[in-house]
Structure formats: C-alpha cells, structure tokens
Design an enzyme around this catalytic site. Structure first.
Site, PDB file in Angstrom:
ATOM      1  N   ASP A   1       1.245   7.962   3.999  1.00 52.73           N
ATOM      2  CA  ASP A   1       0.064   8.831   3.262  1.00 52.73           C
ATOM      3  C   ASP A   1      -1.184   8.348   3.720  1.00 52.73           C
ATOM      4  O   ASP A   1      -2.123   9.035   3.197  1.00 52.73           O
ATOM      5  CB  ASP A   1       0.468   8.506   1.717  1.00 52.73           C
ATOM      6  CG  ASP A   1       1.413   9.560   1.223  1.00 52.73           C
ATOM      7  OD1 ASP A   1       1.507  10.772   1.787  1.00 52.73           O
ATOM      8  OD2 ASP A   1       2.049   9.170   0.179  1.00 52.73           O
TER       9      ASP A   1
HETATM   10  C1  BGC Z   1      -1.067   4.642  -1.402  1.00 51.41           C
HETATM   11  C2  BGC Z   1      -0.110   5.059  -0.838  1.00 51.41           C
HETATM   12  C3  BGC Z   1       0.397   6.336  -1.735  1.00 51.41           C
HETATM   13  C4  BGC Z   1      -0.397   7.313  -1.668  1.00 51.41           C
HETATM   14  C5  BGC Z   1       0.050   8.353  -2.728  1.00 51.41           C
HETATM   15  C6  BGC Z   1      -2.061   5.847  -1.676  1.00 51.41           C
HETATM   16  O1  BGC Z   1      -3.199   5.113  -2.205  1.00 51.41           O
HETATM   17  O2  BGC Z   1      -1.544   3.809  -0.699  1.00 51.41           O
HETATM   18  O3  BGC Z   1       1.271   4.163  -0.737  1.00 51.41           O
HETATM   19  O4  BGC Z   1       1.586   7.030  -0.987  1.00 51.41           O
HETATM   20  O5  BGC Z   1      -1.490   6.785  -2.365  1.00 51.41           O
HETATM   21  O6  BGC Z   1      -0.941   9.429  -3.220  1.00 51.41           O
HETATM   22  C1  NOJ Z   2       4.411   5.739  -1.053  1.00 53.19           C
HETATM   23  C2  NOJ Z   2       4.801   7.248  -1.276  1.00 53.19           C
HETATM   24  O1  NOJ Z   2       5.356   7.040  -2.459  1.00 53.19           O
HETATM   25  C3  NOJ Z   2       5.380   7.548  -0.205  1.00 53.19           C
HETATM   26  O2  NOJ Z   2       5.755   9.055  -0.124  1.00 53.19           O
HETATM   27  C4  NOJ Z   2       4.716   7.286   0.978  1.00 53.19           C
HETATM   28  O3  NOJ Z   2       5.686   7.776   2.127  1.00 53.19           O
HETATM   29  C5  NOJ Z   2       4.585   5.837   1.149  1.00 53.19           C
HETATM   30  N1  NOJ Z   2       3.802   5.179   0.191  1.00 53.19           N
HETATM   31  C6  NOJ Z   2       3.654   5.365   2.432  1.00 53.19           C
HETATM   32  O4  NOJ Z   2       2.577   5.810   2.297  1.00 53.19           O
END
Ligand code: BGC
Ligand code: NOJ
Length: 815
Positions: free
Chosen positions: A487
C-alpha cells in the site's frame, strides 16, 4: 526473557506478570458481538462494527496505555483498602497474577491481602453479551467484609464521533436503571433502536451511571471517589459521560467463596416496540430481560462456557499436525489457526493498533485471510466471498474496503489498487479446492451492491483477470494504480502536502508505473482461474487463461528481471524500482516470493538466483526484510514507503506477511531446510524467549518486526490483524508440510528439513478424515503414497468414495 508460558493442553497462553511490554490482548466473540481484552482486562466490545456500534470507550492514545476496560474494584471494608483483581487500573502488587488467554475467552486471576480472585470473560455463542464470571475466596484467617464495585464507561456508539464531537456529546448521554440493571440508551430517543445493558447477579448496595459522580473531581480510574469511600452515589447520567457501576457487599468467612456474574450486552428492539407504551420514553425491556435472566444463572453460564470450548475443540481438530518441532505444532494446531479466525472476523478493523474507526474490511485483506480459515469454516468462507464480490465494480476493480455493518464499499478510500481483484480469484480457488463446491461459481452476485447488476460469480472472476489485461503499461506489465499489495509504494501519488493521504492522493495519470509484483500475482491468478475453468468443464476458457499466464511469464522474464533478482516495478518516469541501478531500495522481497511461487524462472535457474539474492541481501535473524537498502530520505516518486524511518513498516522492516511467500518459494525450489528456517525466524512462539526484544504477544503474528536498519531491530508491532496469519498457515501446512487441497483431491508434497524423520497430519477434507503419516526414507522430496494400504501413482490422493469417512495415508519421503 519470557513473561509467561504456553499451556498447550488447555490451548492457553499464560501471562505471569501484568506489566508485559505492551498490552497482550485476546478476542472474545465469534459472530456479531466481539470484544478485545488485554491481559489486565482493558479493551472494549462492539456489535458488528467497531466504529459504528461501540459499547465501551477505549482511549487508544492515553497514558498509561490500555485505558478503558472492564474494571472491578475490591474493597476491604474493614481496612478501607481497595484494589483491582485484574491489576489495572489500581496497579497494586498482586500475588499469583495469571492471565490465561484462551480460545474465545480470557481468565484473569490474582491474590491480594488474603483474597483470591478469578474472573472469566467470554461471549456466549450466538449472543450479544459479555459474561464476567467472578469468583472470590477469602484465604485469610478471619472473616472479612468486602465491597465489589464494577465499572465500565460507555461509548456513545460511533467511536469516531465519540472521540471528537464533544459540544454535542456532553449533552446527549442517557441511562435508565431498573431492577439493578443499568441501561445505556444515548440516542435511543431518536433514531437508534439499540441500547446497552450492564447487569449483576447479586443484590446491589448502590450503583452509579455518571462518571463524575463515580470518580469524583480530578480523580482517575485508579482512585474513584466512590470506591475510596465505599459508598455509591446512585447517580443518574444526564449528558456528560455515562458509566455503569454496581456496588455489591458481602462478608466471607475464612475459606469461604462467593461467585458473581456481570453481563454487559447489546440489544436491538423492533422499531415499533422501542418503548413500553405509546408516548413513553422508557425502553421496552421485555425481550432483553429474558436474556439477562438466563445468563445470570450460573448453570447457564457454565453450559455456555463449556459449549464455547467444545466448539473450539471441534474447529481446531479439523487440522492437527505432529512434527518434530514443538513450536510448529503449537502454532499450527492452536494459535495460528485461532489468529486466522480472528482475522476472518476483524479483517483490519479493531486491534490494539487498529482503532476500529479507520479501516473496515479490506478487499485484499479479507480475500487473503480466507486462505487461512477456509478449511475451518467453509460455509462462512463462502458467505465472505459473496460479500466481497458484491463490492466489486463492473470494471472488475474493487473497493479497497467495505464497512462491516453495511457491507457497502467505502467511497472515501475508493478503488484503483490494481492488485485487489487478483486476490478474489485466489480466494475462490482455495474455497473450491477445499470444498469441491463448484456451485459457488453460479451464484448471482451484484456489482457495487447494485440491484439488477447481478452476474454469476464466475463472471466476476473473469473480470478480475480482465481488469489487469485492460491495464497494461509500456512494458506490457500491469499498471500499478494507487498501489499493489504494498500500500505504501505509491508511484502515482507525488504528494508534497502534509496530511494528504498517500493511499488516495493520485497526482499522475497512472499510465506508466508498472508492477512486477502484480505481474507475478497475475500468473498465479490466471493459472488458478484456468484450473477453475478446467474443473468446470470449460476447456476453451482454461486454455485462454493458461495462455494469458504464459504470456505474462514471458513479459516478466523479458522486462522484469534485473540480473540477480526480479525487479519490483517501473515508476512514473519509466525508471526501475528495486534494481541494482537504484541508489536505495535495490531489491524487494515481494516479486521474488510471488514470482517464484508462480513458477517463474524455474527452468533457467533464475528462480534459484532470486532466492539466493534474498538470502544474501534481505534475510536477518529476525526474518526477511521487505527491501534493501532502506530509504533514508523521502522520495516524491515512491510515496509512503519512503515516509517511514528506515527499518520500520513498509520501509524495510521484516514485513511478516511477505515472509511466507519466501518460504513457499523455497519450497517450490525444493529447499526444505531454507523454507523451514525462514518459518522459524518469525514464528512468534519460537521468539517467546526473546519477548523483551519482540515485545508483542508471543502467541500471534505481528505485521512487522523492525528491520536491521531500525534502532529497535527485532521489535514486533501491529500484532493480530495481519495477512501474516493466513499466509504462514498456508506456507507451513501447504508448502512445507505439503498437504495441499487441489481440485481433484489432497496432494501430498512435503518439502521439510532433511533432518526430519517424519511427521503426521490429521485433516478433515471434504467430509473425510485423513490420517497422513510421512516417513523419511531417503534424501530429497520425492513421495510414494500408500492409501488405505494400496500403493498409488503420483502425489494426489484420489477422492474417497461417498461412504468412506476415514482414509489412512502412508507417505514415503525421499529416495
Ligand atoms: C500502512 C500500510 C497499510 C495502509 C492502509 C499505511 O499507513 O503503512 O501497512 O496497508 O496504511 O491504508
Ligand atoms: C497492511 C494492509 O492491510 C495490507 O492490505 C497491505 O497489503 C499491507 N499493509 C502492505 O502495505
């Protein structure tokens, strides 16, 4: 250093001191009504949606942390001393403190000043209430007069509004108290048809419902005025902060024990029966009273608790392993499976790190979670698939999240995470392989929940694949959109304004940046859809999807290979990401794991080379890092990934979710020792002995472990709600132990350490109990199967005839 121990027999983790590095939590509830509970009884409960129907207030950002919970105060009325048997909030030096987190329940016990206390917290199955089953025993040599005070603080339902909209909220709080039961009914006068209640089994000396009256001015939860004085105020909340507190008194002879129960519940009335009579504002309680009456009886409580334990036994018995490694057994048989069920229920909504406000059910998250629990509750996996597919858009794309209460796609976050649709195909394929239920493909499912748009689920899956094919970039690789699985790799974002959300800000058209990770995923996805088509007798479709997978393979090998590993992406300028040419972020874990799992580079040695590069550049004793070198500055063209300090989260932590892809890839290469070694490095039970470093719960996976670049290398964060749970379950059970559901039966393909002499697996599969015993007879991973005494060709156990309920499989491993 440890802060407790595993009690595998009871399926519990026992915490032996209250001041663990972080609140170590557990979950209560299995459907509709849920609670989070810490080892000191902190946390909250909610009905279906942690944001929109929250019963208790919990202060995420408070000091001391873990503030807000299910508080009890014991007061010795002869001395005036008082304390909390669950340690918080008074924090006295309890003796014999034990918190036992079990499957769907938590027990906290302690002794203090001669009084032994034990409280079991659980949610009876099918009910929307928490039971607190309290036992108190006087171990002193004299008779003692005691008071017991309970206290919870009510949230005004919408947790976000509750934490922000004070000008309104200080005015709206309302309660009723009837027959000693406290009813929290804020907003019930208008549009709500639900209320909360808090009941006690014993006769009351008094009660309180206004926080200020209970605590007294400027007092905190550790020294409530009412408890100090030993007298309740019988306060009625009008606005401000409604709480629920009961006061019970009893005296205990030496050795005497008393048992009490508290019920904290949620109830919805029919719209036309909200009040006792027309014109009345009094809650109609005739329905809820039945429930309250029932669960204030100890034999009902005992029966509900026994049935909860029974259910968990049945669920966990569906898959049981016995390997030479205790920590593997412990995780697979108990905690990993349990965590998979919790991620199924919670997705990414409510944990100690997820406030329950921000993120509902993630599309890719829930689709992946399914891989870990489909064998435990296939019927609910089916429902989940349909819910997810119903939020898909006609384009084949998906809302990134949906709200559990409404099951509607969340517009604020929207779509365009270009990996999202792929996971739905993997989920459906896992469901069919597990159950053989092809009828799910014919289910009529709408797009974006719009009536009239229904199409068979199979069509949804086809659109998932087509979504990617319609969005290929300059190299023929999939366009990344807002982000792929990572993400935080935001290649179209270019955000330079503080506070802009990285996930939803898109400043570039997105016609250039491509993802090799999605390409690898696409190969997996298209191959799975080909398998589904084949199983459904659709040979042309199968050929089409096989061809699509093949041509993507060729594209990746032509444009996605960096020399010693797979590239990660191309950015908006067409420059490579995750290449030796980059100054930082030269190699990323995701494409190595995913591409090798998809079989890329197996024939020409590139797969092996990629995995060797992972070992050389990314592996640490605490797990495999996401990329290296970590980003030491913010890069406008990369986005959130470079916003984190080096070693944390997506910037080069050990992002645990990705590690099982590496384990699986090593298994695909046939390297069992390496696969298992990676498995052990992040297995929380295997890290229990370094709990002072790991800090998060030793019984569940965390999303991240700080990477080598971090000052706190080895420290875990964001425990519980992570795709790590499902993927580790898949990696260890399907790739390493090699028990793989397939369209045509269970396939046995173990890739275990050379030193293992064998292992066994008992597994339910399509209604049949398989008893699989693997014995090593030589080196390597070749298998020879004997099914119910008969040798068979190949590695797939033929499906058992209808009448057969039990199949024994002997496996000779190696040559
Ligand atoms: C986090 C990710 C997450 C995303 C979701 C980010 O701030 O680092 O792990 O998947 O937010 O919106
Ligand atoms: C957490 C999110 O829930 C997941 O959807 C994502 O793939 C990982 N972070 C990596 O960014």
């Amino acid at each position: 250093m440890k802060f407790g121990y595993f009690d595998d027999e009871k399926r519990e983790y026992v915490i032996t001191r209250p001041d663990v590095p972080l609140p170590w939590i557990n979950y209560l509830g299995s459907k509709d009504f849920f609670g989070l509970i810490s080892n000191t009884a902190g946390g909250y409960c909610f009905y279906r949606d942690a944001r929109l129907r929250r019963l208790l207030r919990y202060r995420y950002n408070n000091v001391p942390y873990d503030t807000g919970g299910r508080y009890l105060y014991i007061r010795n009325n002869d001395t005036g001393q008082f304390w909390s048997p669950t340690w918080q909030p008074t924090k006295n030096a309890l003796e014999d403190y034990r918190c036992r987190h079990g499957m769907g329940y938590t027990t906290i016990q302690s002794s203090y000043k001669g009084l032994e206390a034990a409280v079991i917290y659980f949610i009876p199955q099918g009910e929307s209430l928490e039971v607190w089953d309290v036992r108190l025993k006087n171990n002193a040599e004299n008779c003692v007069n005691y008071s017991l005070f309970s206290c919870v603080e009510f949230a005004l339902w919408d947790a976000q509004d509750d934490a922000t909209n004070f000008q309104r909220n200080f005015n709206i709080g309302e309660v009723e108290v009837e027959d000693g039961v406290i009813y929290h009914k804020t907003e019930y006068r208008e549009r709500r048809d639900h209320f909360a209640y808090f009941a006690c089994s014993a006769p009351l000396m008094g009660f309180d419902t206004q926080r200020a009256a209970f605590l007294g001015p400027y007092s905190g939860w550790d020294s409530p005025a009412v408890v100090k004085q030993g007298v309740s105020q019988d306060s009625i909340a009008h606005g401000w902060a409604p709480v629920g507190s009961h006061h019970v008194q009893f005296s205990l002879q030496p050795g005497e024990e008393v048992r009490l129960a508290f019920l904290l519940g949620y109830h919805e009335n029919p719209q036309d029966e909200k009040f006792t009579a027309p014109g009345s504002q009094v809650i109609q309680k005739k329905y809820v009273k039945k429930t309250i009456k029932k669960y204030l009886k100890f034999d009902e409580i005992d029966a509900a608790f026994a049935s909860l334990q029974e259910t968990w036994s049945t669920l966990l018995d569906k898959f049981h392993v016995n390997t030479p490694d205790e920590e593997t057994n412990r995780m697979v048989n108990i905690w990993n499976a349990y965590q998979c069920m919790v991620t199924f229920n919670m997705s990414r909504s409510a944990s100690y790190f997820e406030s329950g406000v921000g993120r509902g059910m993630g599309f890719r998250d829930s689709a992946q979670d399914l891989l870990g629990f489909v064998h435990i509750i296939p019927e609910r996996a089916r429902e989940r698939i349909i819910d997810l597919a119903a939020t898909q858009m006609e384009s084949g794309g998906a809302y990134h999240q949906y709200q559990p209460l409404t099951k509607r796609g969340n517009n604020a976050v929207g779509s365009n995470f270009n990996d999202d649709p792929a996971w739905l195909v993997l989920a459906v394929s896992a469901y069919i392989k597990e159950t053989g239920d092809l009828s799910i493909l014919d289910e009529q499912v709408p797009y974006d929940n719009t009536p009239g748009s229904e199409q068979p689920l199979y069509e949804h899956l086809q659109r998932c694949v087509q979504y990617t094919l319609d969005r290929l970039g300059p190299h023929g690789l999939p366009l990344i959109g807002r982000a792929d699985w990572n993400d935080c790799l935001n290649l179209n974002c270019f955000s330079d304004a503080p506070g802009q959300p990285f996930q939803t800000t898109t400043n570039k058209e997105g016609k250039t940046a491509e993802s090799v990770m999605i390409a690898g995923l696409f190969v997996l996805e298209a191959d799975e859809l080909a398998g589904i088509a084949e199983a459904s007798g659709l040979a042309d479709d199968a050929a089409h999807y096989k061809q699509a997978a093949q041509s993507m393979r060729e594209t990746v090998m032509a444009h996605g290979w960096d020399g010693d590993w797979f590239l990660r992406a191309y950015d908006d300028s067409g420059d490579p990401v995750g290449s030796h040419e980059c100054k930082e972020g030269q190699i990323y874990i995701e494409p190595q794991g995913i591409c090798v799992m998809a079989g890329l580079g197996l024939e020409d040695g590139r797969a092996e080379k990629a995995m060797d590069s992972v070992e050389e550049r990314l592996a640490t004793k605490h797990g495999v890092m996401l990329h290296q070198p970590a980003y030491t500055q913010y890069y406008l063209n990369l986005g959130e990934i470079s916003s984190y300090p080096p070693g944390y989260k997506e910037n080069a932590s050990v992002f645990c979710h990705t590690n099982p892809w590496v384990m699986a890839a090593e298994a695909v290469l046939g390297r069992g020792d390496k696969a298992f070694d990676y498995y052990k490095r992040i297995n929380p039970a295997a890290r229990e002995a370094i709990s002072e470093v790991h800090r998060a719960e030793p019984y569940v996976y965390a999303q991240t472990i700080a990477g080598r670049d971090a000052a706190t290398f080895g420290e875990a964060k964001n425990s519980w709600l992570t795709g790590t749970a499902a993927w580790n379950f898949v990696a260890i059970t399907q790739y390493i132990l090699g028990v793989q559901p397939s369209f045509s039966g269970l396939k046995i393909a173990p890739v275990v350490p050379e030193s293992w002499e064998g292992f066994s697996v008992q597994r339910m599969y399509r209604g049949v109990r398989y008893d699989i015993r693997v014995k090593r007879v030589g080196k390597g991973n070749a298998v020879q199967l004997k099914v119910d005494g008969e040798e068979i060709e190949g590695s797939v156990i033929p499906l058992a005839p209808k009448a057969v309920r039990k199949v024994t499989v002997e496996v000779k491993l190696g040559k």
